[in-house]
Design an enzyme around this catalytic site. Structure first.
Site, short mmCIF file in Angstrom:
data_model
loop_
_atom_site.label_atom_id
_atom_site.label_comp_id
_atom_site.label_asym_id
_atom_site.label_seq_id
_atom_site.Cartn_x
_atom_site.Cartn_y
_atom_site.Cartn_z
N GLU A 361 2.66 -6.28 12.03
CA GLU A 361 1.79 -5.96 10.89
C GLU A 361 0.63 -5.03 11.30
O GLU A 361 -0.49 -5.13 10.82
CB GLU A 361 1.32 -7.23 10.19
CG GLU A 361 2.53 -7.96 9.61
CD GLU A 361 2.20 -9.04 8.60
OE1 GLU A 361 1.08 -9.07 8.08
OE2 GLU A 361 3.11 -9.86 8.32
N1 CAA Z 1 -4.67 1.90 1.15
C1 CAA Z 1 -4.29 2.83 0.25
N2 CAA Z 1 -3.85 4.06 0.63
C2 CAA Z 1 -3.80 4.33 1.94
C3 CAA Z 1 -4.18 3.40 2.93
C4 CAA Z 1 -4.64 2.15 2.48
N3 CAA Z 1 -5.03 1.20 3.36
N4 CAA Z 1 -4.02 3.95 4.15
C5 CAA Z 1 -3.55 5.19 3.94
N5 CAA Z 1 -3.41 5.42 2.61
C6 CAA Z 1 -2.99 6.65 1.96
C7 CAA Z 1 -3.97 7.75 2.34
O1 CAA Z 1 -5.07 7.76 1.46
C8 CAA Z 1 -3.10 8.98 2.22
O2 CAA Z 1 -3.02 9.43 0.88
P1 CAA Z 1 -3.93 10.64 0.33
O3 CAA Z 1 -3.49 11.83 1.12
O4 CAA Z 1 -3.60 10.71 -1.12
O5 CAA Z 1 -5.36 10.29 0.61
C9 CAA Z 1 -1.74 8.50 2.65
O6 CAA Z 1 -1.74 7.08 2.47
C10 CAA Z 1 -1.43 8.84 4.09
O7 CAA Z 1 -2.49 8.33 4.87
P2 CAA Z 1 -2.66 8.69 6.41
O8 CAA Z 1 -2.57 10.18 6.59
O9 CAA Z 1 -3.90 7.99 6.93
O10 CAA Z 1 -1.37 8.00 7.01
P3 CAA Z 1 -0.78 8.03 8.47
O11 CAA Z 1 0.62 8.50 8.40
O12 CAA Z 1 -1.74 8.74 9.41
O13 CAA Z 1 -0.72 6.48 8.83
C11 CAA Z 1 -1.52 4.37 9.66
C12 CAA Z 1 -1.81 5.63 8.83
C13 CAA Z 1 -2.75 3.49 9.47
C14 CAA Z 1 -1.35 4.68 11.14
C15 CAA Z 1 -0.24 3.68 9.08
O14 CAA Z 1 0.91 4.41 9.36
C16 CAA Z 1 -0.06 2.26 9.59
O15 CAA Z 1 -0.67 1.31 9.10
N6 CAA Z 1 0.83 2.09 10.61
C17 CAA Z 1 1.18 0.75 11.07
C18 CAA Z 1 2.35 0.22 10.27
C19 CAA Z 1 2.45 -1.27 10.31
O16 CAA Z 1 1.46 -1.99 10.21
N7 CAA Z 1 3.68 -1.75 10.40
C20 CAA Z 1 3.96 -3.16 10.36
C21 CAA Z 1 5.14 -3.42 9.47
S1 CAA Z 1 5.27 -5.04 8.82
C22 CAA Z 1 5.86 -5.99 10.08
O17 CAA Z 1 5.24 -6.08 11.08
C23 CAA Z 1 7.17 -6.68 9.90
C24 CAA Z 1 7.20 -8.12 9.63
O18 CAA Z 1 8.14 -8.63 9.02
C25 CAA Z 1 6.13 -9.04 10.11
#
Ligand code: CAA
Length: 378
Positions: A361
């Site tokens: 996550e």
């Molecule tokens: N809320 C709303 N919108 C958001 C946001 C948020 N928290 N974070 C980003 N966005 C939006 C941005 O505003 C942007 O849109 P706009 O251009 O319109 O402003 C768009 O999304 C892209 O944002 P970024 O350029 O910041 O995105 P990024 O590609 O650089 O990624 C990141 C950001 C934080 C690294 C994200 O990729 C991330 O959270 N990565 C980790 C993924 C993760 O947590 N995976 C776990 C999966 S679940 C799991 O673990 C499985 C299970 O079963 C337990």
């Protein structure tokens, strides 16, 4: 009482505690050995209503606050982190619908959960972990159906869920803005569970690939609008991370409880080893850090309940609490000495269970990016 909870939740907490003592602990020790998903245990948990805790009142839930639920989840994680992960990851699978779905979609998934089902959240792919928008799963509209193709991995409840919230690209040319979110029933043709992970910890939970091969769902099963999938996934994770912090606190609390019990009983140099101030200070530090982590979780969840921003607070809670869970589990082993390293005693499992909370996550490195992004927006 670690959290300040309602009277209703206090009664429920007593029930959960008994259920954990009678049903969860021993079953999950066995599952830790075999890696087999203890289906019967989850059926019993469903009968008690423990899978339904996050269902909103208007869709048939009991209407607990998030702090109430946190107290119950912490108790479950104390008994077994894999058990708590199964239930919490089902909540993760519900969140995209609860955040952005229609009332029909919300009622549909809540009914499935109330029938004893579980949810799953499908974002991660072999080439898209931290870089969550780099997935290659596609969804193409064919008449009045979406056709999904791709492979998701590390999916909690992957082989046992009743429904899946799946991120797929509906327009590759738009990159992250071309990602959409879909509600896929387990019965959808073309959906199957792939390879099961043989994990280091949380072995009473099920983690598999989820394979979509010309998987057909009705056109109405899109969640939110086309192109909103990434935003919904990020909003989902913003909420879910505080819950991972909550489970981490449960692991840490178990470490404290076990270390306290052992150091009171273990006699060396003619006295219980707890009489040594070095161990008292160790236990005090474990308690201080765990309580700080718990209050961080409480802060993030209270902000959610109050409708305030919580992205930063949720990331902080998960990041800090999972680091503390690792530290406290390691210190609990230290307090047990050589016995702590043996599988005969309960504390080595805590360390194995805790590790994943720094990874899933959102790794704690990614969470620091989330916190930094929030800072830079000020
Ligand atoms: N809320 C709303 N919108 C958001 C946001 C948020 N928290 N974070 C980003 N966005 C939006 C941005 O505003 C942007 O849109 P706009 O251009 O319109 O402003 C768009 O999304 C892209 O944002 P970024 O350029 O910041 O995105 P990024 O590609 O650089 O990624 C990141 C950001 C934080 C690294 C994200 O990729 C991330 O959270 N990565 C980790 C993924 C993760 O947590 N995976 C776990 C999966 S679940 C799991 O673990 C499985 C299970 O079963 C337990």
């Amino acid at each position: 009482m670690p959290y300040l909870i309602s009277e209703e939740a206090q009664d429920l907490l007593q029930d959960v505690r008994k259920f954990c003592e009678n049903e969860v602990v021993d079953t999950c020790i066995e599952a830790d050995k075999t890696g087999e998903w203890p289906r019967e245990l989850y059926e019993k948990a469903a009968e008690q209503g423990y899978l339904q805790l996050e269902i909103p009142e208007e869709f048939g839930g009991v209407g607990l606050s998030r702090i109430d639920v946190a107290a119950l989840f912490e108790e479950m994680a104390k008994a077994d982190a894999g058990f708590a992960t199964t239930i919490s990851a089902s909540g993760l699978g519900m969140k995209p619908v609860l955040i952005a779905g229609t009332d029909e979609q919300k009622q549909y998934i809540c009914d499935l959960i109330m029938d004893g089902g579980l949810g799953a959240f499908c974002l991660t792919e072999p080439g898209a972990g931290s870089d969550a928008s780099a997935g290659t799963t596609t969804a193409v509209l064919d008449g009045d159906e979406w056709v999904l193709n791709g492979r998701k991995c590390f999916i909690t409840n992957g082989a046992v869920a009743s429904f899946y919230c799946v991120v797929a690209s509906t327009d590759k040319s738009k990159g992250v803005k071309g990602l959409s979110m879909f509600l896929v029933p387990a019965t959808a043709p073309g959906l199957s569970a792939g390879k099961e992970e043989d994990k280091m910890g949380i072995r009473s939970s099920n983690t598999t690939d989820v394979v979509l091969e010309d998987c057909r769902i009705p056109a109405s099963n899109i969640i939110g609008k086309e192109g909103e999938g990434f935003k919904i996934a990020m909003q989902t994770l913003d909420q879910a991370r505080a819950w991972m912090g909550c489970l981490s606190v449960g692991i840490a609390q178990r470490g404290i409880d076990e270390a306290l019990k052992y150091t009171k009983e273990r006699v060396q140099f003619g006295k219980p080893i707890i009489k040594n101030q070095s161990l008292q200070f160790k236990l005090a530090d474990m308690d201080i850090k765990t309580e700080v982590a718990r209050q961080m979780v409480a802060n993030a969840l209270t902000r959610m309940d109050e409708g305030l921003d919580y992205s930063r607070e949720s990331a902080i809670a998960k990041c800090y609490a999972s680091d503390i869970a690792m530290e406290v589990a390691s210190e609990a082993i230290q307090a047990f000495g050589g016995y702590g390293y043996s599988r005969e005693y309960p504390v080595e499992k805590l360390l194995r269970d805790a590790k994943i909370f720094q990874i899933f996550e959102g790794t704690n490195e990614i969470l620091r990016i989330v916190v930094a992004n929030n800072l830079m927006r000020r």
